[in-house]
Design a protein around this motif. Structure first.
Motif, PDB file in Angstrom:
ATOM      1  N   GLY A  13       0.776  -1.153   0.103  1.00  0.00           N
ATOM      2  CA  GLY A  13       0.013  -0.026   0.098  1.00  0.00           C
ATOM      3  C   GLY A  13       0.728   1.185   0.018  1.00  0.00           C
ATOM      4  N   LEU A  16       2.798   1.481  -3.258  1.00  0.00           N
ATOM      5  CA  LEU A  16       2.277   1.927  -4.720  1.00  0.00           C
ATOM      6  C   LEU A  16       1.800   3.623  -4.330  1.00  0.00           C
ATOM      7  CD1 LEU A  16      -0.201  -1.015  -4.500  1.00  0.00           C
ATOM      8  CD2 LEU A  16       1.364  -0.769  -6.233  1.00  0.00           C
ATOM      9  N   ASN A  42       2.876  -8.545  -9.395  1.00  0.00           N
ATOM     10  CA  ASN A  42       2.582  -7.356  -9.896  1.00  0.00           C
ATOM     11  C   ASN A  42       3.531  -6.487 -10.308  1.00  0.00           C
ATOM     12  OD1 ASN A  42      -0.673  -7.031  -9.567  1.00  0.00           O
ATOM     13  ND2 ASN A  42      -0.113  -8.257  -7.866  1.00  0.00           N
ATOM     14  N   ALA A 306      -9.951  -3.454  -2.439  1.00  0.00           N
ATOM     15  CA  ALA A 306      -8.934  -2.780  -2.935  1.00  0.00           C
ATOM     16  C   ALA A 306      -8.916  -1.251  -3.414  1.00  0.00           C
ATOM     17  CB  ALA A 306      -8.195  -3.445  -3.995  1.00  0.00           C
ATOM     18  N   GLN A 309      -9.206   1.186  -0.388  1.00  0.00           N
ATOM     19  CA  GLN A 309      -7.966   1.304  -0.268  1.00  0.00           C
ATOM     20  C   GLN A 309      -6.982   2.009  -1.184  1.00  0.00           C
ATOM     21  OE1 GLN A 309      -7.036   1.419   2.974  1.00  0.00           O
ATOM     22  NE2 GLN A 309      -6.156  -0.456   3.764  1.00  0.00           N
ATOM     23  N   THR A 310      -7.821   2.635  -2.219  1.00  0.00           N
ATOM     24  CA  THR A 310      -7.000   3.137  -3.388  1.00  0.00           C
ATOM     25  C   THR A 310      -5.792   2.621  -4.125  1.00  0.00           C
ATOM     26  OG1 THR A 310      -5.732   4.686  -1.670  1.00  0.00           O
ATOM     27  CG2 THR A 310      -8.181   5.552  -2.761  1.00  0.00           C
ATOM     28  N   PHE A 311      -6.004   1.168  -4.039  1.00  0.00           N
ATOM     29  CA  PHE A 311      -4.918   0.502  -4.864  1.00  0.00           C
ATOM     30  C   PHE A 311      -5.132   0.709  -6.132  1.00  0.00           C
ATOM     31  CE2 PHE A 311      -2.678  -3.108  -2.404  1.00  0.00           C
ATOM     32  CZ  PHE A 311      -2.984  -2.366  -1.054  1.00  0.00           C
ATOM     33  N   PHE A 315      -3.361  -3.401 -10.353  1.00  0.00           N
ATOM     34  CA  PHE A 315      -3.034  -4.471  -9.109  1.00  0.00           C
ATOM     35  C   PHE A 315      -3.798  -5.645  -8.951  1.00  0.00           C
ATOM     36  CE2 PHE A 315      -1.148  -5.573  -4.688  1.00  0.00           C
ATOM     37  CZ  PHE A 315       0.154  -5.553  -5.129  1.00  0.00           C
ATOM     38  N   VAL A 328      -5.335  -6.333   2.420  1.00  0.00           N
ATOM     39  CA  VAL A 328      -5.657  -4.874   2.013  1.00  0.00           C
ATOM     40  C   VAL A 328      -5.798  -4.397   3.365  1.00  0.00           C
ATOM     41  CG1 VAL A 328      -7.399  -3.588   1.040  1.00  0.00           C
ATOM     42  CG2 VAL A 328      -6.293  -5.349  -0.187  1.00  0.00           C
ATOM     43  N   ALA A 331      -2.977  -2.655   5.098  1.00  0.00           N
ATOM     44  CA  ALA A 331      -2.237  -1.797   4.215  1.00  0.00           C
ATOM     45  C   ALA A 331      -2.509  -0.322   4.499  1.00  0.00           C
ATOM     46  CB  ALA A 331      -2.503  -1.941   2.812  1.00  0.00           C
ATOM     47  N   SER A 334      -3.373   3.691  -0.636  1.00  0.00           N
ATOM     48  CA  SER A 334      -2.295   4.236  -1.332  1.00  0.00           C
ATOM     49  C   SER A 334      -2.332   5.740  -1.692  1.00  0.00           C
ATOM     50  CB  SER A 334      -2.190   3.161  -2.735  1.00  0.00           C
ATOM     51  OG  SER A 334      -1.861   1.757  -2.377  1.00  0.00           O
ATOM     52  N   LEU A 360      -3.926   8.701  -7.922  1.00  0.00           N
ATOM     53  CA  LEU A 360      -4.585   7.595  -7.178  1.00  0.00           C
ATOM     54  C   LEU A 360      -6.074   8.305  -6.725  1.00  0.00           C
ATOM     55  CD1 LEU A 360      -1.681   5.575  -5.505  1.00  0.00           C
ATOM     56  CD2 LEU A 360      -2.981   5.132  -7.596  1.00  0.00           C
TER      57      LEU A 360
END
Length: 409
Positions: A13, A16, A42, A306, A309-311, A315, A328, A331, A334, A360
């Protein structure tokens, strides 16, 4: 690209977010094999799989192809269980520095001392800085002073608690961040850019929180996915709770039936997302009745977790949903990492980014649908209806009384 060393990397996290701000992870150190496989599948970051305590700083530098002093930043979030709020809920307290896992703080500091990065960032749970329970925070700050004496550096740490939603993340998540520059520059944390616009008129320049609909509105509904269906004693009660509510709906002070006493359960019990608000904190290992749950009364999918969590969408996770939630949930969002990475570049590394656009930040989605209608309470829960006492207050509940009896014995 600027060079980063990453400790306790997890699912990446922090990395990224730093990647979005123009940093390259030159080495990632992580003990969990599923996290390591996820990172390798990834990104092309060199990954050292193992316990940080058993990995020398020399090996970390060699893998990163760096010498001591060459890294632009060292980032990491040591395991937080010794200082977590859930530990206080379960036990009335937590062992904190007496917990064996708290040794990860020392390992983080050891690698700082040996690698001498130009800047450092350490993330941890809010409980690290609880008033009267801040031994962990003091250990870090005193450890940095010791590094300065031994390594002839001049790290001047700044620390604060940040809520991810205040910076555009569609999730309320408070964490402690400690940032320092090797040459003694003072770091000033960025001011919030977002706030709750439903309660007040927002000041100029402040935007409303991003919502769960912003994050999830374009994803498939997934109503019949068996992996997302609730199980356990309370699975059938969740549909009777409206969006944005939890079990408190079914208390004498709520709008439903009196099935529970006021504040006699933890906050996330039967907690449901609302489309027009940010998510509540995503947990790593929730129980079967621990939310937040989707507004359609199901678990959140891997991609939904995801997104909250703004992945980035590129990813991917090649494991079961419970493993995704664990990774996640542990994390750092991100987007928040990207915000802080940009500030580290600007304030501490004399390398501001040309573009002000955050990569992001989720898009705004118009046309939020109406709330899902809550269903009637099922007959199987009607036996709970009746008078229920409220929680008696801090340190007066049943667990506190049990601890008092144990101490008396």
């Amino acid at each position: 690209m600027l060079k980063a060393i990453s400790l306790f990397t997890g699912a990446g996290g922090l990395d990224l977010g730093f990647e979005a701000a123009g940093f390259k992870t030159c080495v990632a150190v992580e003990i969990d094999p599923i996290c390591c496989e996820t990172l390798r599948s990834n990104r092309r970051w060199p990954v050292i799989e193992g316990d940080v305590a058993a990995i020398s700083s020399q090996r970390i530098l060699k893998t990163a192809a760096l010498k001591s002093g060459e890294a632009d930043v060292l980032i990491g979030g040591p395991p937080c269980q010794p200082f977590s709020k859930s530990g206080y809920w379960a036990n009335g307290d937590a062992p904190r520095l007496k917990d064996p896992n708290a040794g990860t703080l020392n390992e983080y500091l050891r690698v700082v001392r040996d690698t001498k990065p130009k800047a450092i960032l350490l993330e941890n749970v809010y409980g690290l800085a609880y008033d009267g329970k801040s031994e962990g925070l003091k250990r870090i700050l005193n450890g940095i002073k010791k590094i300065n004496r031994e390594a002839k550096t001049n790290y001047v740490p700044s620390w604060t608690v940040l809520d991810a939603a205040s910076f555009g993340v569609p999730q309320r998540r408070e964490r402690v961040f400690i940032i320092a520059s090797r040459d003694g520059r003072e770091f000033k944390f960025p001011e919030p850019t977002h706030a709750d616009g439903s309660l007040q008129e927002l000041p100029a320049g402040i935007k409303p929180f991003h919502t769960t609909w912003d994050a999830l509105g374009d994803l498939a509904a997934l109503p019949d996915n068996p992996d997302l269906q609730l199980t356990g004693k309370w699975a059938g009660l969740l549909p009777s709770i409206p969006e944005g509510q939890n079990y408190l709906w079914h208390t004498p002070r709520g709008g439903g039936m009196p099935l529970f006493g006021w504040r006699t359960r933890y906050w996330s019990f039967l907690l449901k997302l609302a489309k027009d608000k940010p998510s509540w904190t995503i947990q790593a290992q929730p129980g079967p009745a621990t939310g937040p749950f989707h507004w359609s009364s199901r678990k959140l999918s891997a991609r939904e977790l995801a997104r909250l969590q703004t992945f980035p969408d590129d990813f991917k996770f090649d494991c079961d949903r419970a493993q995704v939630q664990r990774m996640v949930g542990n994390a750092v969002p991100s987007l928040l990492a990207e915000v802080l990475a940009r500030e580290i570049r600007r304030q501490l590394l004399d390398s501001p980014m040309r573009s002000k656009k955050l990569k992001l930040l989720p898009p705004r989605r118009r046309g939020i649908p109406p709330q899902h209608a809550a269903e009637p309470v099922r007959a199987s829960y009607m036996s709970l209806k009746g008078a229920h006492a409220d929680h008696p207050g801090p340190s007066l509940g049943p667990r506190a009384k049990l601890r008092t009896l144990e101490l008396a014995d």
